[in-house]
Design an enzyme around this catalytic site. Structure first.
Site, PDB file in Angstrom:
ATOM      1  N   ASP A  85       0.860  -1.173   0.000  1.00 31.21           N
ATOM      2  CA  ASP A  85       0.000   0.000   0.000  1.00 31.21           C
ATOM      3  C   ASP A  85       0.900   1.228   0.000  1.00 31.21           C
ATOM      4  OD1 ASP A  85      -2.130   1.703   0.134  1.00 31.21           O
ATOM      5  OD2 ASP A  85      -2.745   1.159   2.165  1.00 31.21           O
ATOM      6  N   ASP A 256      -7.734  -7.426   1.397  1.00 29.58           N
ATOM      7  CA  ASP A 256      -6.819  -7.432   2.536  1.00 29.58           C
ATOM      8  C   ASP A 256      -7.545  -6.835   3.726  1.00 29.58           C
ATOM      9  OD1 ASP A 256      -5.480  -4.644   3.611  1.00 29.58           O
ATOM     10  OD2 ASP A 256      -6.301  -4.428   1.591  1.00 29.58           O
ATOM     11  N   CYS A 294     -13.029 -26.988  12.267  1.00 31.30           N
ATOM     12  CA  CYS A 294     -11.759 -26.422  11.782  1.00 31.30           C
ATOM     13  C   CYS A 294     -10.634 -27.421  12.019  1.00 31.30           C
ATOM     14  CB  CYS A 294     -11.466 -25.109  12.505  1.00 31.30           C
ATOM     15  SG  CYS A 294      -9.894 -24.343  12.036  1.00 31.30           S
ATOM     16  N   CYS A 296      -7.342 -26.528  11.676  1.00 27.36           N
ATOM     17  CA  CYS A 296      -6.073 -25.807  11.848  1.00 27.36           C
ATOM     18  C   CYS A 296      -5.326 -26.378  13.057  1.00 27.36           C
ATOM     19  CB  CYS A 296      -6.307 -24.304  12.006  1.00 27.36           C
ATOM     20  SG  CYS A 296      -6.857 -23.780  13.653  1.00 27.36           S
ATOM     21  N   CYS A 299      -6.947 -25.560  16.525  1.00 33.08           N
ATOM     22  CA  CYS A 299      -8.146 -26.327  16.875  1.00 33.08           C
ATOM     23  C   CYS A 299      -7.836 -27.798  17.101  1.00 33.08           C
ATOM     24  CB  CYS A 299      -9.206 -26.165  15.788  1.00 33.08           C
ATOM     25  SG  CYS A 299      -9.993 -24.528  15.787  1.00 33.08           S
ATOM     26  N   HIS A 325      -5.421 -19.316  13.971  1.00 39.95           N
ATOM     27  CA  HIS A 325      -6.769 -19.832  13.707  1.00 39.95           C
ATOM     28  C   HIS A 325      -7.543 -18.910  12.781  1.00 39.95           C
ATOM     29  CE1 HIS A 325     -10.808 -21.386  14.240  1.00 39.95           C
ATOM     30  NE2 HIS A 325     -11.171 -20.142  14.495  1.00 39.95           N
TER      31      HIS A 325
END
Length: 361
Positions: A85, A256, A294, A296, A299, A325
């Site tokens: 940016d 984003d 989930c 991940c 988790c 997460h």
């Protein structure tokens, strides 16, 4: 573009560092790293592009230092592509003094005065070697007077033309930015002006700065119809599940947002059932994952009870785990959206997201 479903687009974008799949979400690494997370962890979650901020990096460590270290990708150690940016958001958030020439800021690190022009924003992004560079624009806090929006829109267009004229790196993609607040007429005016400069891609800027979700979507609709179908479309600073899903359905390719990791550091998890406040005493001693659906690493190995404990006694450790997460949640949502475009089930998925994530007002 590989495939479409209604206005939603499934595609690939060729960048200097490689080909990336769209739609995509970019985690925000303002100063070169997502806060609390090793860059390798972000890459392991499947992210292809990392967003950093030109304003902060040009102040510390400085564009020359990054260039001497081999460019932004080498500096961050990220195994993927980079987008920077330009500093337009900081014009709003730091209360810069705006002139036709550029923007004058107080250096957030030492209090000295810093002037940033469109030309300097481009040359800095060329020097640090971002795969995608953004032109310098004027982001306007909402709600605001139409006159203010018009002045900032006009200046954004002038700055975009100056940015385009000095961009010399043919291997770097340069994106223009459409402004205009939530005024559909101003969005059309800005889009036509920016598209007329023939950028490599087009961003929808100046949203998620105080307006309602419905107003955000109206501004997106008012913009995308004027953007060429063969160029990527990037919705800046927007990433909550509701707007992300609707943005994809409206034809946006790139997103984003700092929110997933920012709310993680304050103890909130994104789940299939909606936001979960880990600080809540109902999580004390609870031997359950944040989200049973989930897979991940958090988790799979960390209980709500431990996270509840950590958020009270070791907030940084809790914030790091929740950030993993939440970014995993975002990556999974993007993957589902890509699949829904391919399967032509995008409307059903958006409806499901609506039922959980739509806010009133």
């Amino acid at each position: 573009m590989l495939q479409s479903s209604g206005a939603a687009r499934r595609g690939r974008l060729s960048l200097r560092s490689g080909v990336v799949e769209t739609p995509l979400f970019m985690p925000v690494a303002t100063r070169g790293m997502v806060r609390l997370l090793p860059t390798q962890v972000v890459a392991e979650l499947g992210y292809q592009v990392l967003l950093s901020n030109t304003y902060h990096l040009m102040l510390r460590p400085g564009a020359k230092v990054i260039a001497e270290m081999g460019g932004l990708n080498a500096f961050t150690g990220f195994a993927g592509a980079s987008l920077t940016d330009s500093g337009g958001f900081q014009i709003m958030s730091l209360g810069a003094t705006i002139t036709t020439e550029g923007a004058r800021f107080r250096n957030v690190y030492d209090g000295s005065w810093v002037t940033l022009t469109p030309e300097e924003a481009v040359s800095t992004q060329e020097m640090i070697g971002a795969d995608v560079a953004m032109v310098l624009d004027v982001c306007t806090k909402l709600p605001n007077d139409r006159g203010v929006l018009e002045r900032n829109l006009d200046l954004t267009s002038v700055w975009a033309e100056r940015s385009r004229s000095v961009h010399n790196d043919d291997t770097q993609r340069l994106f223009g930015i459409v402004q205009g607040g939530v005024d559909s007429e101003l969005r059309a005016v800005s889009a036509k002006a920016i598209v007329g400069l023939d950028f490599d891609g087009y961003a929808i800027g100046g949203l998620a700065v105080g307006e309602s979700q419905d107003s955000t979507l109206d501004a997106i609709r008012a913009t995308v119809s004027y953007l060429p179908p063969d160029r990527p479309r990037y919705l800046m600073g927007v990433g909550d599940p509701y707007l992300l899903a609707h943005g994809v359905a409206l034809g946006v390719d790139m997103f984003d947002c700092v929110a997933p990791t920012r709310i993680a550091r304050h103890g909130t998890a994104l789940t299939q059932q909606g936001p979960l406040r880990v600080k809540g005493w109902g999580n004390r001693g609870l031997d359950e994952p944040l989200d049973a659906d989930c897979n991940c690493r958090v988790c799979q190995s960390t209980s709500r009870g431990l996270l509840h404990h950590l958020i009270h006694v070791d907030a940084q450790s809790a914030g790091a785990l929740l950030s993993v997460h939440n970014l995993s949640f975002q990556a999974r949502l993007i993957s589902r959206l890509r699949g829904a475009i391919e399967d032509h089930t995008i409307d059903e998925l958006v409806a499901n997201v609506d039922s959980i994530w739509r806010r009133s007002g």
